[in-house]
Design a protein around this motif. Structure first.
Motif, PDB file in Angstrom:
ATOM      1  N   THR A 105       1.021  -1.526  -0.076  1.00  0.00           N
ATOM      2  CA  THR A 105      -0.029   0.138  -0.363  1.00  0.00           C
ATOM      3  C   THR A 105       0.503   0.768   0.385  1.00  0.00           C
ATOM      4  OG1 THR A 105      -1.720  -1.453   1.252  1.00  0.00           O
ATOM      5  CG2 THR A 105      -2.359   1.057   1.229  1.00  0.00           C
ATOM      6  N   ILE A 106       2.060   0.914   0.586  1.00  0.00           N
ATOM      7  CA  ILE A 106       2.498   2.605   1.174  1.00  0.00           C
ATOM      8  C   ILE A 106       3.194   2.544  -0.712  1.00  0.00           C
ATOM      9  CG2 ILE A 106       5.284   3.267   2.054  1.00  0.00           C
ATOM     10  CD1 ILE A 106       4.618   1.900   4.083  1.00  0.00           C
ATOM     11  N   HIS A 107       3.737   1.790  -1.240  1.00  0.00           N
ATOM     12  CA  HIS A 107       4.539   2.098  -2.572  1.00  0.00           C
ATOM     13  C   HIS A 107       3.356   1.839  -3.425  1.00  0.00           C
ATOM     14  CE1 HIS A 107       8.510   1.024  -1.008  1.00  0.00           C
ATOM     15  NE2 HIS A 107       7.910  -0.280  -0.090  1.00  0.00           N
ATOM     16  N   ALA A 108       2.587   2.047  -3.410  1.00  0.00           N
ATOM     17  CA  ALA A 108       1.473   1.976  -4.262  1.00  0.00           C
ATOM     18  C   ALA A 108       1.176   3.796  -4.576  1.00  0.00           C
ATOM     19  CB  ALA A 108       0.022   1.346  -4.434  1.00  0.00           C
ATOM     20  N   ALA A 109       0.900   3.571  -3.186  1.00  0.00           N
ATOM     21  CA  ALA A 109       0.974   5.218  -2.792  1.00  0.00           C
ATOM     22  C   ALA A 109       1.933   6.403  -3.432  1.00  0.00           C
ATOM     23  CB  ALA A 109       0.296   5.433  -1.469  1.00  0.00           C
ATOM     24  N   ASN A 110       3.266   6.099  -2.801  1.00  0.00           N
ATOM     25  CA  ASN A 110       4.743   6.628  -2.407  1.00  0.00           C
ATOM     26  C   ASN A 110       4.879   6.607  -4.891  1.00  0.00           C
ATOM     27  OD1 ASN A 110       7.225   8.010  -2.132  1.00  0.00           O
ATOM     28  ND2 ASN A 110       8.139   6.091  -3.123  1.00  0.00           N
ATOM     29  N   ARG A 111       4.771   6.089  -5.582  1.00  0.00           N
ATOM     30  CA  ARG A 111       4.095   5.835  -6.846  1.00  0.00           C
ATOM     31  C   ARG A 111       3.637   6.830  -7.403  1.00  0.00           C
ATOM     32  NH1 ARG A 111       4.874   0.171  -5.893  1.00  0.00           N
ATOM     33  NH2 ARG A 111       2.905  -0.166  -6.644  1.00  0.00           N
ATOM     34  N   GLY A 112       2.590   7.194  -6.685  1.00  0.00           N
ATOM     35  CA  GLY A 112       1.281   7.704  -7.799  1.00  0.00           C
ATOM     36  C   GLY A 112       0.310   6.446  -8.108  1.00  0.00           C
ATOM     37  N   GLU A 113       0.515   5.483  -7.950  1.00  0.00           N
ATOM     38  CA  GLU A 113      -0.342   4.572  -8.401  1.00  0.00           C
ATOM     39  C   GLU A 113      -2.236   5.459  -8.817  1.00  0.00           C
ATOM     40  OE1 GLU A 113       0.596   2.729 -10.904  1.00  0.00           O
ATOM     41  OE2 GLU A 113       2.521   1.888  -9.318  1.00  0.00           O
ATOM     42  N   ILE A 160      -2.946   5.577  10.099  1.00  0.00           N
ATOM     43  CA  ILE A 160      -2.226   5.078   8.189  1.00  0.00           C
ATOM     44  C   ILE A 160      -2.625   6.478   7.603  1.00  0.00           C
ATOM     45  CG2 ILE A 160      -3.829   3.748   6.010  1.00  0.00           C
ATOM     46  CD1 ILE A 160      -1.378   2.001   7.932  1.00  0.00           C
ATOM     47  N   SER A 161      -3.842   7.365   7.877  1.00  0.00           N
ATOM     48  CA  SER A 161      -3.954   8.396   7.469  1.00  0.00           C
ATOM     49  C   SER A 161      -3.248   9.664   7.541  1.00  0.00           C
ATOM     50  CB  SER A 161      -5.016   8.702   7.149  1.00  0.00           C
ATOM     51  OG  SER A 161      -6.552   8.705   7.083  1.00  0.00           O
ATOM     52  N   GLU A 162      -2.697   9.686   8.940  1.00  0.00           N
ATOM     53  CA  GLU A 162      -1.833  10.743   9.109  1.00  0.00           C
ATOM     54  C   GLU A 162      -0.088   9.694   8.764  1.00  0.00           C
ATOM     55  OE1 GLU A 162      -4.702  11.213  12.275  1.00  0.00           O
ATOM     56  OE2 GLU A 162      -3.592   9.133  11.341  1.00  0.00           O
ATOM     57  N   MET A 163       0.517   8.561   8.616  1.00  0.00           N
ATOM     58  CA  MET A 163       1.371   8.887   7.701  1.00  0.00           C
ATOM     59  C   MET A 163       1.402   8.994   6.795  1.00  0.00           C
ATOM     60  SD  MET A 163       2.545   4.327   7.753  1.00  0.00           S
ATOM     61  CE  MET A 163       2.744   4.211   9.179  1.00  0.00           C
ATOM     62  N   PHE A 164       0.026   8.513   5.852  1.00  0.00           N
ATOM     63  CA  PHE A 164      -0.322   8.177   4.634  1.00  0.00           C
ATOM     64  C   PHE A 164      -0.355  10.021   3.598  1.00  0.00           C
ATOM     65  CE2 PHE A 164      -0.354   3.628   4.440  1.00  0.00           C
ATOM     66  CZ  PHE A 164       0.088   3.565   3.113  1.00  0.00           C
ATOM     67  N   ALA A 165       0.004  10.668   5.132  1.00  0.00           N
ATOM     68  CA  ALA A 165      -0.528  12.036   4.521  1.00  0.00           C
ATOM     69  C   ALA A 165       0.636  12.705   3.759  1.00  0.00           C
ATOM     70  CB  ALA A 165      -1.220  12.841   5.823  1.00  0.00           C
ATOM     71  N   THR A 166       1.867  11.871   4.557  1.00  0.00           N
ATOM     72  CA  THR A 166       3.302  12.598   4.369  1.00  0.00           C
ATOM     73  C   THR A 166       4.035  12.137   2.739  1.00  0.00           C
ATOM     74  OG1 THR A 166       4.055  10.492   5.007  1.00  0.00           O
ATOM     75  CG2 THR A 166       3.649  12.354   6.687  1.00  0.00           C
ATOM     76  N   ILE A 167       2.952  11.224   2.146  1.00  0.00           N
ATOM     77  CA  ILE A 167       3.392  10.698   0.945  1.00  0.00           C
ATOM     78  C   ILE A 167       3.171  11.795  -0.370  1.00  0.00           C
ATOM     79  CG2 ILE A 167       3.527   8.907  -0.612  1.00  0.00           C
ATOM     80  CD1 ILE A 167       3.154   6.260   2.001  1.00  0.00           C
TER      81      ILE A 167
END
Length: 247
Positions: A105-113, A160-167
């Motif tokens: 999930t993190i890497h999909a978000a980081n790639r901006g899929e 999770i939301s707080e973490m992913f907001a930094t991506i």
């Protein structure tokens, strides 16, 4: 006779398999209505996770794929890259997404899929017996934390939301709940916006839904909804955590 309400065409006639009081059914309804209202049902591809929503591929009236435990975003990535004009979304619980599937999930978000993730956070493993999840609250009793989650042994709940907001690759991220009608309406707007962003090819979107698990919490359905408001929301506050289009 004028029809005032009918079941969304975004859902099949297969009876839902969720326990009474579980909010999965509400969220399914909101996703299904969104797919119809945005006229993307015929282009939608759902990725079912492992967990209580393992049979969601039978419930959404669109093409669907079952993913191995935690791999929903990896599958969604592959499908979206092969079929970029389709609308691809995953439907995952906190055990599937926040534990075994956190890396995908993190890497999909980081790639901006350009996919949409519907993330159900009910602070427990529902299908497999009520074990402590990464999102379980401090002090929360589960089958694997019978004296309550303790920071010294188990660490803190993962936000999770707080973490992913930094991506950087995340285009839109909001945490909602469905514990009362007012919040159901807000959740619908958030889900619709996430799918609209995908339709406009803006990148990775995720909606976290703070939800219930009355059976494994050992509560009646009404009490479970009250517990979401009184105990879960203070730990997981609702709101928009990232919106790259916000002025």
């Amino acid at each position: 006779m004028r029809v005032k309400y009918e079941k969304s065409k975004g859902l099949t006639d297969t009876p839902l398999t969720y326990c009474p009081g579980c909010a999965h059914g509400i969220v399914h309804k909101l996703v299904a209505e969104t797919l119809v209202e945005l006229d993307i049902l015929d282009k939608a591809i759902a990725i079912a996770s492992v967990g209580c929503s393992v049979f969601s591929y039978q419930f959404f009236n669109c093409d669907a794929q079952q993913a191995p435990h935690g791999r929903a975003c990896a599958e969604a990535t592959g499908i979206k890259r092969v079929l970029p004009d389709n609308i691809v979304f995953t439907y995952q619980g906190d055990g599937d997404l926040a534990s075994i599937g956190i890396a995908e999930t993190i890497h999909a978000a980081n790639r901006g899929e350009n996919i949409t993730v519907i993330f159900i956070n009910n602070a427990i493993y529902g299908m497999t017996g009520g074990q402590m999840a990464p999102t379980s609250l401090l002090g929360q009793k589960t089958t694997t934390s019978q004296d309550g989650r303790d920071y010294a042994h188990h660490g803190n709940p993962i936000h999770i939301s707080e973490m992913f907001a930094t991506i950087e690759g995340v285009a839109y991220l909001e945490r909602v709940s469905v514990y009362d009608p007012k919040n159901v309406i807000k959740a619908k707007k958030a889900i619709k916006k996430a799918f609209q962003y995908q339709k406009e090819k803006k990148g990775f979107t995720m909606i976290e839904v703070v939800s219930t698990c009355p059976v494994n919490w050992g509560m009646k359905p009404v009490d479970a909804m009250k517990w979401v408001k009184s105990d879960m929301i203070p730990v997981y506050p609702l709101g928009v955590f990232k919106d790259k289009e916000a002025k």
